[in-house]
Write a protein that holds these residues in place. Structure first.
Motif, PDB file in Angstrom:
ATOM      1  N   GLY A 114       0.764  -1.232   0.000  1.00 51.17           N
ATOM      2  CA  GLY A 114       0.000   0.000   0.000  1.00 51.17           C
ATOM      3  C   GLY A 114       0.796   1.283   0.000  1.00 51.17           C
ATOM      4  O   GLY A 114       0.248   2.340   0.306  1.00 51.17           O
ATOM      5  N   ALA A 115       2.091   1.212  -0.342  1.00 52.34           N
ATOM      6  CA  ALA A 115       2.890   2.445  -0.351  1.00 52.34           C
ATOM      7  C   ALA A 115       3.997   2.321  -1.379  1.00 52.34           C
ATOM      8  O   ALA A 115       4.540   1.230  -1.598  1.00 52.34           O
ATOM      9  N   ASP A 116       4.312   3.444  -2.026  1.00 50.66           N
ATOM     10  CA  ASP A 116       5.440   3.463  -2.954  1.00 50.66           C
ATOM     11  C   ASP A 116       6.746   3.463  -2.165  1.00 50.66           C
ATOM     12  O   ASP A 116       6.883   4.213  -1.188  1.00 50.66           O
ATOM     13  N   PRO A 117       7.709   2.647  -2.570  1.00 54.22           N
ATOM     14  CA  PRO A 117       8.988   2.664  -1.860  1.00 54.22           C
ATOM     15  C   PRO A 117       9.767   3.932  -2.185  1.00 54.22           C
ATOM     16  O   PRO A 117       9.879   4.332  -3.341  1.00 54.22           O
ATOM     17  N   GLY A 118      10.310   4.570  -1.161  1.00 56.25           N
ATOM     18  CA  GLY A 118      11.149   5.740  -1.395  1.00 56.25           C
ATOM     19  C   GLY A 118      12.592   5.368  -1.665  1.00 56.25           C
ATOM     20  O   GLY A 118      13.342   6.134  -2.264  1.00 56.25           O
ATOM     21  N   GLY A 119      12.982   4.170  -1.182  1.00 53.01           N
ATOM     22  CA  GLY A 119      14.373   3.742  -1.316  1.00 53.01           C
ATOM     23  C   GLY A 119      14.553   2.722  -2.418  1.00 53.01           C
ATOM     24  O   GLY A 119      13.634   1.993  -2.776  1.00 53.01           O
ATOM     25  N   CYS A 120      15.771   2.676  -2.944  1.00 56.46           N
ATOM     26  CA  CYS A 120      16.111   1.725  -4.000  1.00 56.46           C
ATOM     27  C   CYS A 120      17.403   1.015  -3.606  1.00 56.46           C
ATOM     28  O   CYS A 120      18.454   1.645  -3.499  1.00 56.46           O
ATOM     29  N   TRP A 121      17.302  -0.291  -3.355  1.00 54.27           N
ATOM     30  CA  TRP A 121      18.487  -1.086  -3.050  1.00 54.27           C
ATOM     31  C   TRP A 121      19.241  -1.353  -4.340  1.00 54.27           C
ATOM     32  O   TRP A 121      18.641  -1.727  -5.350  1.00 54.27           O
ATOM     33  N   LEU A 122      20.561  -1.177  -4.308  1.00 49.56           N
ATOM     34  CA  LEU A 122      21.406  -1.453  -5.464  1.00 49.56           C
ATOM     35  C   LEU A 122      22.029  -2.832  -5.317  1.00 49.56           C
ATOM     36  O   LEU A 122      22.708  -3.112  -4.323  1.00 49.56           O
ATOM     37  N   ALA A 123      21.818  -3.709  -6.293  1.00 46.24           N
ATOM     38  CA  ALA A 123      22.429  -5.031  -6.253  1.00 46.24           C
ATOM     39  C   ALA A 123      23.935  -4.885  -6.160  1.00 46.24           C
ATOM     40  O   ALA A 123      24.559  -4.187  -6.963  1.00 46.24           O
ATOM     41  N   GLU A 124      24.505  -5.549  -5.163  1.00 42.29           N
ATOM     42  CA  GLU A 124      25.948  -5.524  -4.901  1.00 42.29           C
ATOM     43  C   GLU A 124      26.484  -4.114  -4.703  1.00 42.29           C
ATOM     44  O   GLU A 124      27.682  -3.885  -4.774  1.00 42.29           O
ATOM     45  N   ARG A 125      25.587  -3.175  -4.455  1.00 36.73           N
ATOM     46  CA  ARG A 125      25.932  -1.764  -4.233  1.00 36.73           C
ATOM     47  C   ARG A 125      26.889  -1.230  -5.313  1.00 36.73           C
ATOM     48  O   ARG A 125      27.816  -0.471  -5.044  1.00 36.73           O
ATOM     49  N   VAL A 126      26.647  -1.667  -6.542  1.00 37.23           N
ATOM     50  CA  VAL A 126      27.457  -1.190  -7.668  1.00 37.23           C
ATOM     51  C   VAL A 126      26.917   0.169  -8.099  1.00 37.23           C
ATOM     52  O   VAL A 126      25.758   0.289  -8.514  1.00 37.23           O
ATOM     53  N   TRP A 127      27.764   1.179  -8.016  1.00 39.20           N
ATOM     54  CA  TRP A 127      27.350   2.560  -8.266  1.00 39.20           C
ATOM     55  C   TRP A 127      28.115   3.160  -9.429  1.00 39.20           C
ATOM     56  O   TRP A 127      29.322   3.009  -9.547  1.00 39.20           O
ATOM     57  N   GLU A 128      27.375   3.842 -10.306  1.00 35.95           N
ATOM     58  CA  GLU A 128      27.940   4.767 -11.278  1.00 35.95           C
ATOM     59  C   GLU A 128      27.047   6.000 -11.262  1.00 35.95           C
ATOM     60  O   GLU A 128      25.839   5.904 -11.049  1.00 35.95           O
ATOM     61  N   GLN A 129      27.632   7.170 -11.509  1.00 37.58           N
ATOM     62  CA  GLN A 129      26.905   8.422 -11.311  1.00 37.58           C
ATOM     63  C   GLN A 129      25.647   8.510 -12.165  1.00 37.58           C
ATOM     64  O   GLN A 129      24.653   9.134 -11.778  1.00 37.58           O
ATOM     65  N   GLY A 130      25.657   7.889 -13.336  1.00 36.68           N
ATOM     66  CA  GLY A 130      24.490   7.932 -14.207  1.00 36.68           C
ATOM     67  C   GLY A 130      23.245   7.310 -13.602  1.00 36.68           C
ATOM     68  O   GLY A 130      22.128   7.554 -14.087  1.00 36.68           O
ATOM     69  N   LEU A 131      23.411   6.524 -12.529  1.00 36.41           N
ATOM     70  CA  LEU A 131      22.242   5.949 -11.867  1.00 36.41           C
ATOM     71  C   LEU A 131      21.383   7.001 -11.190  1.00 36.41           C
ATOM     72  O   LEU A 131      20.195   6.773 -10.940  1.00 36.41           O
TER      73      LEU A 131
END
Length: 703
Positions: A114-131
């Motif tokens: 019943g609620a939109d998630p505000g957070g987004c888990w990143l698989a393996e916490r792989v980050w690039e700025q374009g995300l």
């Protein structure tokens, strides 16, 4: 009174294709008992991410867990985080698939909770700025990355006491830093030590925030942790410590922290993942050096700790360089994604093709670290099956009316060289002229199986730990350790299996061997080629022949030339003609072999075996053998329902041997069957200026 804020986020995941009993055991050992304990401590609140792969299984097998989560959300005890539904590493996906996977998870959580998630888990916490733009456009307001990301951006430990804001193309996103120290404290150290660490950051204004985020499997599913966490009561003690100190340790869900605390500032993080992952992404020598340096400076003085701040490992995408098989899987995914994206929106099968594509983007077989990952054939098989099915659905629409077989030249694996892709309707065959003229993928479309889903044996940095452990015979200890430091094996003598391949274990691998080479020496890699054609670039051309459309590939090294012609018809039948030419004024007398590899998932199973013209059952697929003067040889996988046969134009000697790797997993070092090699061999004599020819017919049929 001085106080500190504390946020706990857990991530529960099982990959597409994992075994049913693994799902059930993880549920019984970790997911359910964690919730049992959490429900007894109303002062403790958590953020929770459950991957779509696991949610699908829970919905079908343990639906009561969904009800318990719904109650936890309603009581403001649990905040559900979104993410890519089938747990992809978001950075490698086309933008359209990033958005679609996040929307799929958002819609699921909205429907169930019943609620939109505000957070987004990143698989393996792989980050690039374009995300930043991708996630913000998909509705995310925050994500979590490891403190290593922030430290490599120049921040210090004392700066990581809150979340930061980043921006890309005008979109903003908040990022919480996950504490590596807390990842190693929880659940392995005494709860009082975690409390003491939190106390270091307590202030009178109470604005500091520390974040723990890690795998839920650490709480009961990792080796030895179920007894430690539940039977011995670690989790109960941990939650009691937090409850008893709730007057100064303020437990906040991520969205509450975002609402109650201002951002610490603006940050732009380098491309990164958690520290251990950045080591695994390096080549073996560099990985060993990286880990040795980290171990050296980890407990040193201030100068050593300063060095560690700027010691950055590898880039996640380089798993596609370290493991060519991972790049091939990625290339397949990208090709299928483009096809599925070309389907008309009103196509009745478009939704089904998209779901299969997204399932095929599950990250686990695209890389390898301390867990099996890429090394696990059943995970690769499952992802390939999804991608092949998505492609089959798309091709029925996009290729309708095209005459079969369809041949295309394209650089599908992004290496600067064209491959040849042949679709017969029954088979998808990928030929790589630039790599020994090998056949690198062979999809049996009806079965959804790539029978060339093989993995080469290669040196890993952790193999030195196995060799050292074998030398030292350490006594087992009783202390519960993080999985990253456990050294144990599932069987004795694994160090004797550490053979390494000099080429990819695919098919149509051409060998010119000395006549003294035996099947045992070949299986152990203890031989030299007279002339090495295994990875030599071949020229290629397409011809129209009476039997069908043909691909002719040829390579010459010195006075030796190999020409191979593959003729395709609109079925699962491939005619392979070989011609060896001698351009010298002396006889050539090699032992010529053509290597075929088949990935059939199990080397020791009664329903998977070799067959020959002399024996309907010539042994399990892990059998090493030499067969004399056969008219044909092949193998069967009754579980999948595939029978592969090689027929020869003359009585032929045939070698069979397994390809087995040694890798690490949650339970220690293990031997894994990857594929079976069938190699017809001929002791041939080619006169000066002459040639030698043979024909092999390859058939794939139902078992």
């Amino acid at each position: 009174m001085a106080s500190v804020n504390f946020t706990i986020v857990l991530h529960n995941h099982q990959p597409v294709g994992n075994f049913e009993d693994v799902f059930a055991r993880a549920y019984d050992d970790a997911y359910r008992p964690f919730l049992d304990v959490l429900e007894r401590f109303p002062a403790v609140k958590i953020g929770l991410h459950v991957s779509g792969c696991l949610l699908d299984w829970i919905e079908a097998n343990r639906p009561e867990y969904i009800e318990r989560l719904r109650e936890g959300v309603a009581r403001d005890r649990i905040e559900m985080l979104g993410g890519g539904y089938y747990e992809p590493v978001m950075t490698i996906l086309p933008e359209r698939d990033r958005a679609a996977q996040v929307r799929m998870m958002r819609d699921y959580l909205r429907d169930r909770f019943g609620a939109d998630p505000g957070g987004c888990w990143l698989a393996e916490r792989v980050w690039e700025q374009g995300l930043t733009k991708s996630l913000a456009d998909a509705g995310a307001r925050y994500t979590l990355c490891d403190d290593a990301h922030f430290i490599h951006a120049g921040l210090r430990e004392e700066d990581l006491t809150g979340y930061y804001t980043t921006e890309d193309e005008g979109r903003t996103l908040n990022i919480f830093p996950i504490s590596e120290k807390l990842r190693y404290y929880i659940p392995f150290r005494d709860p009082e030590e975690t409390l003491e660490y939190l106390g270091r950051f307590a202030t009178e204004d109470g604005r500091n925030l520390l974040v723990y985020g890690d795998d839920g499997e650490k709480f009961g599913s990792w080796p030895e942790t179920h007894k430690h966490v539940y039977t011995d009561g670690w989790l109960e003690r941990f939650f009691k410590v937090l409850t008893d100190n709730a007057h100064w340790v303020k437990i906040l869900k991520p969205s509450e922290a975002q609402a109650q605390l201002p951002p610490r500032g603006r940050v732009f993080l380098p491309d990164c993942s958690y520290r251990e992952m950045t080591g695994w992404a390096l080549p073996p020598d560099a990985q060993a050096e990286f880990e040795a340096l980290h171990e050296r400076f980890r407990n040193e003085d201030e100068q050593g700790r300063t060095i560690l701040r700027f010691l950055k490992g590898g880039f996640w995408r380089n798993f596609r360089v370290k493991y060519p098989e991972a790049n091939q899987l990625y290339a397949k995914m990208m090709r299928v994604s483009a096809k599925v994206a070309s389907l008309p929106e009103d196509s009745p099968d478009a939704a089904r093709a998209r779901r299969e594509l997204y399932r095929g983007q599950c990250n686990c077989p695209y890389w390898h670290g301390v867990f099996g990952g890429l090394y696990l054939p059943h995970l690769r098989f499952a992802v390939y099956r999804c991608l092949i099915e998505a492609e089959r659905i798309a091709d029925e629409v996009l290729n309708s009316g095209d005459a079969l077989p369809i041949l295309r030249n394209e650089d599908y694996d992004f290496d600067g060289h064209d491959e040849i892709i042949v679709q017969t309707g029954a088979l998808n065959c990928y030929l790589k002229p630039s790599q020994g003229g090998q056949m690198v993928e062979l999809d049996v479309v009806e079965k959804g199986m790539n029978v060339l889903d093989t993995l080469s044996r290669r040196r890993e940095a952790y193999h030195e730990r196995l060799l050292r452990a074998a030398r030292e015979h350490p006594e087992p200890g009783g202390q519960v350790k993080s999985i990253h430091h456990i050294v144990k094996t599932k069987e004795q003598g694994l160090e004797k299996l550490l053979h390494y391949d000099r080429y990819q274990r695919k098919s149509l691998v051409d060998h010119l061997l000395p006549r003294g080479v035996t099947v045992e020496r070949f299986a152990g890699g203890e031989y030299d080629e007279i002339t090495d054609f295994t990875s030599r670039p071949y020229s290629a051309r397409v011809e129209e022949r009476e039997e069908g459309r043909a691909v002719v590939m040829s390579a010459r090294v010195g006075s030796a030339q190999i020409e191979k012609t593959l003729t395709f018809t609109a079925n699962a039948h491939i005619i392979i003609d070989y011609r060896l030419l001698n351009h010298s004024d002396r006889e050539m007398t090699p032992r010529f072999g053509v290597e075929f590899n088949f990935s059939m998932l199990a080397g020791h199973a009664h329903d998977r075996y070799y067959f020959t013209s002399a024996d309907d059952n010539a042994g399990e697929l892990a059998t090493l053998a030499e067969h004399g003067q056969l008219d044909y040889a092949g193998l069967v996988d009754e579980w999948v329902g595939i029978r592969a046969r090689l027929s020869f134009d003359r009585p032929t000697d045939v070698w069979t041997c397994p390809v087995e790797t040694v890798s690490t997993s949650e339970d220690g070092f293990e031997r894994i069957y990857q594929s079976s090699c069938i190699m017809p061999v001929w002791d041939i004599t080619v006169p000066p200026g002459g040639d030698w020819r043979t024909r092999i017919i390859k058939d794939i049929s139902p078992a």
